[in-house]
Write an enzyme that holds these catalytic residues in place. Structure first.
Site, PDB file in Angstrom:
ATOM      1  N   HIS A 290       0.775  -1.370   0.025  1.00 11.46           N
ATOM      2  CA  HIS A 290       0.004   0.195  -0.063  1.00 11.46           C
ATOM      3  C   HIS A 290       0.712   0.918  -0.071  1.00 11.46           C
ATOM      4  CE1 HIS A 290      -2.168  -3.392   2.477  1.00 11.46           C
ATOM      5  NE2 HIS A 290      -3.044  -2.943   1.508  1.00 11.46           N
TER       6      HIS A 290
ATOM      7  N   HIS B  99      -8.682   6.980   5.077  1.00  9.15           N
ATOM      8  CA  HIS B  99      -9.352   7.369   6.293  1.00  9.15           C
ATOM      9  C   HIS B  99     -10.733   8.277   6.103  1.00  9.15           C
ATOM     10  CE1 HIS B  99      -9.864   7.929  10.403  1.00  9.15           C
ATOM     11  NE2 HIS B  99     -10.148   9.317  10.476  1.00  9.15           N
ATOM     12  N   GLY B 100     -10.540   9.069   5.118  1.00 10.48           N
ATOM     13  CA  GLY B 100     -11.864   9.639   4.835  1.00 10.48           C
ATOM     14  C   GLY B 100     -12.830   9.004   4.177  1.00 10.48           C
ATOM     15  N   ILE B 101     -12.408   8.227   3.148  1.00  8.33           N
ATOM     16  CA  ILE B 101     -13.372   7.163   2.313  1.00  8.33           C
ATOM     17  C   ILE B 101     -14.060   6.335   3.578  1.00  8.33           C
ATOM     18  CG2 ILE B 101     -13.526   5.490   0.683  1.00  8.33           C
ATOM     19  CD1 ILE B 101     -11.119   6.226  -0.556  1.00  8.33           C
ATOM     20  N   GLY B 102     -13.128   5.558   4.381  1.00  7.59           N
ATOM     21  CA  GLY B 102     -13.758   4.701   5.335  1.00  7.59           C
ATOM     22  C   GLY B 102     -14.605   5.269   6.198  1.00  7.59           C
TER      23      GLY B 102
ATOM     24  N   SER C  64     -10.257   2.156  11.626  1.00  9.84           N
ATOM     25  CA  SER C  64     -11.163   3.423  12.258  1.00  9.84           C
ATOM     26  C   SER C  64     -12.596   2.640  12.587  1.00  9.84           C
ATOM     27  CB  SER C  64     -11.120   4.526  11.602  1.00  9.84           C
ATOM     28  OG  SER C  64     -11.589   4.091  10.278  1.00  9.84           O
TER      29      SER C  64
ATOM     30  N   ARG D 216      -0.726   1.726  10.540  1.00  9.30           N
ATOM     31  CA  ARG D 216      -0.109   1.952   9.258  1.00  9.30           C
ATOM     32  C   ARG D 216       1.051   3.070   9.323  1.00  9.30           C
ATOM     33  NH1 ARG D 216      -3.074   0.703   4.733  1.00  9.30           N
ATOM     34  NH2 ARG D 216      -3.094  -1.466   5.189  1.00  9.30           N
TER      35      ARG D 216
ATOM     36  N   ASP E 227      -2.645  13.479  13.498  1.00  3.16           N
ATOM     37  CA  ASP E 227      -3.047  11.909  13.108  1.00  3.16           C
ATOM     38  C   ASP E 227      -4.318  12.241  12.389  1.00  3.16           C
ATOM     39  OD1 ASP E 227      -3.340   9.091  13.276  1.00  3.16           O
ATOM     40  OD2 ASP E 227      -5.074   9.608  14.777  1.00  3.16           O
TER      41      ASP E 227
HETATM   42  N1  LIG Z   1      -4.358   0.628  17.598  1.00  6.85           N
HETATM   43  C1  LIG Z   1      -5.237   1.722  17.671  1.00  6.85           C
HETATM   44  N2  LIG Z   1      -6.053   2.232  18.613  1.00  6.85           N
HETATM   45  C2  LIG Z   1      -6.804   3.547  18.314  1.00  6.85           C
HETATM   46  N3  LIG Z   1      -6.629   4.265  17.207  1.00  6.85           N
HETATM   47  C3  LIG Z   1      -5.895   3.500  16.166  1.00  6.85           C
HETATM   48  C4  LIG Z   1      -5.343   2.496  16.454  1.00  6.85           C
HETATM   49  N4  LIG Z   1      -4.626   2.270  15.296  1.00  6.85           N
HETATM   50  C5  LIG Z   1      -4.836   3.475  14.430  1.00  6.85           C
HETATM   51  N5  LIG Z   1      -5.758   4.326  15.084  1.00  6.85           N
HETATM   52  C6  LIG Z   1      -6.571   5.079  14.483  1.00  6.85           C
HETATM   53  O1  LIG Z   1      -6.870   4.763  13.165  1.00  6.85           O
HETATM   54  C7  LIG Z   1      -6.915   5.908  12.333  1.00  6.85           C
HETATM   55  C8  LIG Z   1      -6.827   5.077  11.011  1.00  6.85           C
HETATM   56  O2  LIG Z   1      -7.925   4.757  10.462  1.00  6.85           O
HETATM   57  P1  LIG Z   1      -8.153   4.123   8.854  1.00  6.85           P
HETATM   58  O3  LIG Z   1      -7.695   5.047   8.281  1.00  6.85           O
HETATM   59  O4  LIG Z   1      -9.372   3.331   9.128  1.00  6.85           O
HETATM   60  O5  LIG Z   1      -7.073   2.937   9.355  1.00  6.85           O
HETATM   61  P2  LIG Z   1      -6.529   1.922   8.075  1.00  6.85           P
HETATM   62  O6  LIG Z   1      -6.251   2.464   6.924  1.00  6.85           O
HETATM   63  O7  LIG Z   1      -5.218   1.529   8.860  1.00  6.85           O
HETATM   64  O8  LIG Z   1      -7.697   0.695   8.311  1.00  6.85           O
HETATM   65  C9  LIG Z   1      -5.300   6.450  12.724  1.00  6.85           C
HETATM   66  O9  LIG Z   1      -5.209   7.755  12.364  1.00  6.85           O
HETATM   67  C10 LIG Z   1      -5.459   6.420  14.269  1.00  6.85           C
HETATM   68  O10 LIG Z   1      -6.151   7.643  14.744  1.00  6.85           O
HETATM   69  O1  LIG Z   2      -4.822  -3.184   3.664  1.00  8.67           O
HETATM   70  C1  LIG Z   2      -5.459  -4.159   4.328  1.00  8.67           C
HETATM   71  C2  LIG Z   2      -6.263  -3.846   5.568  1.00  8.67           C
HETATM   72  O2  LIG Z   2      -5.530  -2.843   6.057  1.00  8.67           O
HETATM   73  P1  LIG Z   2      -6.095  -1.707   7.367  1.00  8.67           P
HETATM   74  O3  LIG Z   2      -5.377  -0.634   6.892  1.00  8.67           O
HETATM   75  O4  LIG Z   2      -5.397  -2.605   8.442  1.00  8.67           O
HETATM   76  O5  LIG Z   2      -7.601  -1.802   7.358  1.00  8.67           O
HETATM   77  C3  LIG Z   2      -4.980  -5.507   4.085  1.00  8.67           C
HETATM   78  O6  LIG Z   2      -6.411  -6.065   4.311  1.00  8.67           O
HETATM   79  C4  LIG Z   2      -4.579  -5.663   2.700  1.00  8.67           C
HETATM   80  O7  LIG Z   2      -5.616  -4.719   1.859  1.00  8.67           O
END
Ligand SMILES: Nc1ncnc2c1ncn2[C@@H]1O[C@H](COP(=O)(O)OP(=O)(O)O)[C@@H](O)[C@H]1O
Ligand SMILES: O=C(COP(=O)(O)O)[C@@H](O)CO
Length: 583
Positions: free
Chosen positions: A217, A399-402, A443, A541, A554
């Site tokens: 990624h 993060h925004g999309i999710g 998130s 990440r 963050d």
């Molecule tokens: N272990 C954790 N406990 C609490 N919040 C976390 C943790 N790890 C990441 N985060 C929060 O999640 C946010 C990222 O969310 P998201 O974009 O959904 O993550 P990802 O792309 O890793 O799935 C980070 O900016 C942080 O604030």
């Molecule tokens: O990217 C993945 C999941 O990532 P998170 O950021 O922890 O949700 C992984 O499933 C491979 O795409």
């Protein structure tokens, strides 16, 4: 560049439908992903794999006889939700328990872990394995922090072959662990990928350079260097892998290894074969014997230009498991299976569970809470692009999309719960489940915990006062820290939630009305979110991009502060218009 899509947000869903329709003899669709469409031996362990979409053939292409029994498929580059994973695991279960196998990413670890707890509570024995083959993502004595990449296939294959021969759940887990301990991958990238509909690539690499050790990624690698010849690259890859030989391998010379040369998206098969020519020579010169090498695409990242080399150090057990026959859409070996097709599936995932009884007082409060969910959804949707930009500095930019996916689902579910007469607690708990399910990712899991814990604390009986709300936030914060294991200072949303909760409790103990207490504590939340810019990420990440992340707050901390303010505005409006806030 991804050329073809309808609406970007429908991409993952439409991709699964098309994949299933094209491979109906091998897989069928269930809520949350796919399972085999052929019979598996009753009483055997089911191996359920999964992760974000956008990595085909991982994960759905690796479902079939001799390989995975099912794959839970999240949105693009976001883990599937615990609900999706449970749904796939239930459909795949043959009565022998379930092994959940996935790459070691924060969102996956949280959601698969939660799914395991739920499945066990339902009486389905379940174990998990987080795959950690990427040697560039952490040093050797922190193996547990490494990410999972193309080595996923080796672990899935070993576990599935053990399941196929009738091993118990403990034995299948042991086979998976053996494969994970003996598998090492290193990757290289020449250019980043552009997600469907995205204006910019997710990450870039300077022209003419390659990022050695970069993750799938765009997680940073070990170094950047000019792109050399194929044989120079082969030397680099082999050399790095040989510096990290598992301690269980007595001697490199004479060892037997399996090998996967994996293309990440836009490197052509012809180029991979040119590189493999050099890799095979390099390994032979060192007296290493390669068994059944695989050159092709096994874990991709859209149109990312890059590749990885995986070596897995065989012993008799692992070699037997690797050589066992397999018939999936994307990976086949040995003779074809002749299993019967399954009778047409009748999935009933959409059954609606009854809501707990709620008092009239709590139902009134529920209306206001649903209004707050509306307000926070508006804020997240308005800021989604900006949140994505912040996340892209050191995360994966989603993060925004999710968050947008999560709040839209939460808003819809809160409204439906209201119509069914839910109390305050139930509205929040329903919204929590929908958010976690539709957002996936780290998130999604965290926000599921936050809203669920607040919902449980508010309950469905009484109108909560400031003290109860403050207590709910404290519990939510404890829940997040317990679940996600982040500590203050790790640069996550905990760095906002904790000071906010402390400030709210202080205000509450001084007897402030809720709207006022919340508003004042929101100042603390915003300041704390800004202060995360000075921090260095120690988890998730963004951790490998620690230095790049300095100076940028963050993303999760920023969105939390925005949500807190949006709820505060809603409370203020309500108290101005006749004491509507929950106080
Ligand atoms: N272990 C954790 N406990 C609490 N919040 C976390 C943790 N790890 C990441 N985060 C929060 O999640 C946010 C990222 O969310 P998201 O974009 O959904 O993550 P990802 O792309 O890793 O799935 C980070 O900016 C942080 O604030
Ligand atoms: O990217 C993945 C999941 O990532 P998170 O950021 O922890 O949700 C992984 O499933 C491979 O795409």
């Amino acid at each position: 560049m991804t050329w073809l899509f309808n609406h970007p947000s429908d991409f993952a869903k439409e991709m699964v439908s098309g994949f299933v329709s094209a491979n109906a003899a091998i897989v069928r669709q269930v809520p949350g992903g796919v399972v085999r469409s052929t019979c598996s031996k009753p009483g055997t362990v089911a191996v359920v794999v999964g992760g974000g979409s956008g990595h085909y053939p991982a994960f759905a292409g690796l479902v079939g006889q001799g390989l995975a029994h099912g794959a839970a498929m999240g949105n693009l580059f976001a883990s599937p939700s615990a609900q999706q994973i449970c749904s796939v695991a239930r459909a795949a279960n043959n009565g022998g328990g379930v092994l959940l196998a996935f790459g070691n990413y924060a969102g996956d670890v949280l959601h698969f872990g939660l799914a395991r707890e739920r499945l066990i509570a339902e009486g389905i024995p379940c174990e998990v394995i987080a795959i950690t083959d990427d040697i560039s993502s952490a040093v050797a004595d922190e193996e547990e922090k490494r990410r999972g990449v193309a080595g996923d296939l080796v672990v899935f294959k070993a576990a599935a072959a053990a399941a196929e021969r009738g091993d118990s759940l403990e034995q299948v887990l042991a086979a998976a662990r053996l494969a994970n301990q003996r598998t090492r991958t290193i990757g290289v990238a020449f250019s980043g990928c552009k997600l469907p509909g995205a204006g910019q690539p997710l990450f870039t690499i300077p022209e003419g350079q390659m990022a050695f050790g970069m993750g799938i990624h765009g997680e940073p690698g070990i170094s950047e260097m000019p792109i050399g010849t194929a044989s120079e690259l082969s030397h680099h890859l082999v050399e790095h892998l040989l510096r990290d030989v598992p301690s269980s391998v007595p001697q490199v010379k004479g060892a037997r290894v399996g090998a996967i040369l994996n293309g990440l998206g836009s490197v052509k098969y012809e180029e991979l074969f040119v590189l493999w020519h050099s890799v095979a020579e390099d390994l032979a010169q060192r007296g290493i014997e390669v068994v059944d090498p695989q050159v092709g695409e096994f874990v991709t990242s859209f149109d990312m230009a890059g590749l990885s080399l995986t070596l897995f150090w065989l012993n008799d057990e692992l070699e037997g498991l690797w050589q066992a026959p397999v018939y999936s859409s994307a990976f086949r070996k040995g003779s074809r299976f002749n299993e019967e097709p399954l009778p047409a599936g009748q999935e009933s995932e959409n059954q609606v569970a009854p809501l707990p009884k709620a008092s009239a007082e709590s139902r009134q409060c529920a209306v206001r809470i649903a209004g707050m969910v509306d307000a926070l959804a508006e804020t997240v949707i308005e800021n989604a692009e900006e949140l994505g930009r912040i996340d892209a500095v050191a995360g994966d930019g989603d993060h925004g999309i999710g968050m947008e996916r999560g709040v839209r689902a939460a808003r819809e579910q809160a409204r439906q719960a209201l119509e069914r007469g839910a109390g305050a607690g139930s509205v929040l708990q329903q919204a929590a489940d929908a958010w976690a399910d539709k957002a996936g990712g780290t998130s999604g899991a965290i926000w599921g915990v936050i809203l669920n814990t607040i919902g449980i604390t508010l309950g469905n009986e009484r109108q909560p006062d400031t003290l109860v709300v403050a207590q709910a936030i404290t519990r939510a914060c404890d829940g997040v820290m317990h679940f996600g294991k982040a500590k203050p200072g790790d640069k996550t949303l905990v760095d906002v939630l904790l000071p906010f909760s402390e400030a709210l409790n202080q205000q509450a103990s001084r007897g402030q009305p809720l709207a006022e207490a919340w508003w004042n504590a929101a100042d603390v939340a915003e300041r704390s979110a800004r202060e995360t810019a000075d921090m260095v990420p120690k988890i998730g990440r963004a951790r490998p991009l620690a230095e790049r992340s300095k100076g940028t707050p963050d993303a999760g901390a920023v969105s939390l502060a925005q949500i807190i303010r949006a709820v505060g505005r809603c409370m203020n409006r309500e108290s101005e218009t006749g004491g509507m806030a929950c106080h």
